[in-house]
Write an enzyme that holds these catalytic residues in place. Structure first.
Site, PDB file in Angstrom:
ATOM      1  N   GLU A   1     -21.979  62.278  32.888  1.00  0.00           N
ATOM      2  CA  GLU A   1     -21.906  63.720  32.627  1.00  0.00           C
ATOM      3  C   GLU A   1     -21.912  64.512  33.925  1.00  0.00           C
ATOM      4  O   GLU A   1     -21.331  65.597  34.006  1.00  0.00           O
ATOM      5  CB  GLU A   1     -23.075  64.109  31.707  1.00  0.00           C
ATOM      6  CG  GLU A   1     -23.049  65.545  31.218  1.00  0.00           C
ATOM      7  CD  GLU A   1     -23.817  66.476  32.142  1.00  0.00           C
ATOM      8  OE1 GLU A   1     -23.534  67.690  32.127  1.00  0.00           O
ATOM      9  OE2 GLU A   1     -24.688  65.977  32.870  1.00  0.00           O
TER      10      GLU A   1
ATOM     11  N   HIS B   1     -23.823  63.597  27.641  1.00  0.00           N
ATOM     12  CA  HIS B   1     -25.129  63.957  28.192  1.00  0.00           C
ATOM     13  C   HIS B   1     -26.149  62.850  27.903  1.00  0.00           C
ATOM     14  O   HIS B   1     -26.920  62.433  28.778  1.00  0.00           O
ATOM     15  CB  HIS B   1     -25.587  65.268  27.542  1.00  0.00           C
ATOM     16  CG  HIS B   1     -26.122  66.275  28.494  1.00  0.00           C
ATOM     17  ND1 HIS B   1     -25.377  66.842  29.502  1.00  0.00           N
ATOM     18  CD2 HIS B   1     -27.354  66.836  28.595  1.00  0.00           C
ATOM     19  CE1 HIS B   1     -26.113  67.706  30.167  1.00  0.00           C
ATOM     20  NE2 HIS B   1     -27.322  67.713  29.649  1.00  0.00           N
TER      21      HIS B   1
END
Length: 339
Positions: free
Chosen positions: A10, A308
């Site tokens: 991410e 994430h």
């Protein structure tokens, strides 16, 4: 010395926050290079500086490269010291993300702590105060530590100026399984705003949210006008409470973003969660991996796995050796097992 490529996965500030928290708990020093390399403004920004400074303060840590725009830091933890602390971002940078950096280390300390954090409480690209208070902290408390949160003043983008207070009663983390959300307990919402004139914008946001939520009624979403000195700004918070978890979906105002889009986006996200049978929403999932790994493992069901979350799992594995396994779970979306 653990070395981390901050551009992988991410590639955001979460890498920094999790690494600092894990370093304080495990005693492992680390280096991060190419910090936030994928972002429009790479390197350390004000809220990242405050987060790392907070980690240094509570953990007696030393950090090289701690300056705005820096793309590399070296972090060496010291001795964790619980107590009373105040951290100020100085902008609308997120108070929740500063809290994320120091919460778990202090929740595993040997004495209570009291935190005051000043900055943004309701702004994009970060969990809102409402999410932290009503979604994440109750789940964390079921794992052992007792943490209470109060908002003393709202802080919107770009002004900031918000203030939250946190009380932490530490306890060992228990291994848990969060697979069932349980029966629906209720739905509610709140629109808070300041210095925006009449109620036209809040009402437009509410109308757009309700259009995406046919089972919700207008009376379920309240509107609250805050004191003028807390604005300008506006935020929507939607809550769906179940026996075992409360999901919180937020929307925030900013220049160029219509009221209709704020309400519609939040409403659709909440409708998507309600239609699933998973325990954790997309933001709770990446918050759970860290305490579960430090508890020795755990399991939860969730909606679609985010990048994430995958990045968080990679960082946590470097420090703890614990690995996250992602599996399909039928009508419950996905199952995440930390082993």
């Amino acid at each position: 010395m653990i070395t981390i490529d901050g551009s992988e996965g991410e590639g955001g500030g979460q890498v920094l926050r999790n690494a600092c928290a894990l370093s304080l708990v495990t005693g492992e020093p680390f280096t991060i290079e190419k910090i936030r390399a994928k972002r429009d403004q790479p390197g350390l920004m004000r809220q990242h500086l405050t987060s790392i400074e907070a980690a240094c303060a509570i953990g007696g840590a030393q950090c090289e490269g701690l300056e705005l725009g820096s793309n590399r830091i070296v972090f060496r933890p010291g001795t964790l010291t619980p107590g009373d602390y105040r951290f100020a971002v100085g902008t609308a940078g997120s108070t929740a993300l500063v809290l994320q950096t120091v919460l778990i280390p202090l929740a595993l300390a040997d004495k209570p702590s009291h935190l005051v954090i000043e900055g943004g409480t309701h702004a994009g690209m970060a969990p809102s105060f409402d999410f932290i208070e009503k979604c994440f902290l109750p789940v964390l408390e079921r794992m052992g530590p007792r943490v209470s949160a109060r908002i003393k003043r709202h802080g919107f983008f770009p002004r900031g100026g918000g203030r939250i207070e946190i009380e932490i009663e530490p306890a060992p983390l228990r291994r848990m399984e969060f697979t069932e959300r349980g029966a629906m307990q209720g739905r509610s919402g709140m629109i808070v705003f300041s210095s925006l004139g009449a109620n036209k914008i809040p009402n437009r946001i509410r109308k757009a949210a309700l259009k995406a939520l046919p089972e919700w009624g207008e009376e379920m979403i309240a509107i609250r006008d805050l004191p003028a000195d807390q604005g300008p700004g506006i935020a929507l918070s939607l809550e769906a409470s179940y026996a075992n978890v409360t999901e919180v979906v937020s929307g925030f105002g900013k220049l160029g973003l219509s009221a209709e889009r704020i309400g519609n986006t939040a409403g659709k996200r909440m409708a998507g969660y309600e239609a699933s049978k998973a325990f954790a929403g997309p933001y709770l999932q990446d918050q759970l991996i860290l305490p579960m790994a430090l508890a020795g493992g755990g399991t939860f069901t969730t909606v679609k796995i985010s990048q994430h979350t995958r990045t968080a799992a990679d960082i946590i594995s470097l420090f703890t050796g614990r690995r996250a396994h992602f599996e399909e779970a039928g009508d419950k979306g996905h199952c995440v097992r930390i082993v």
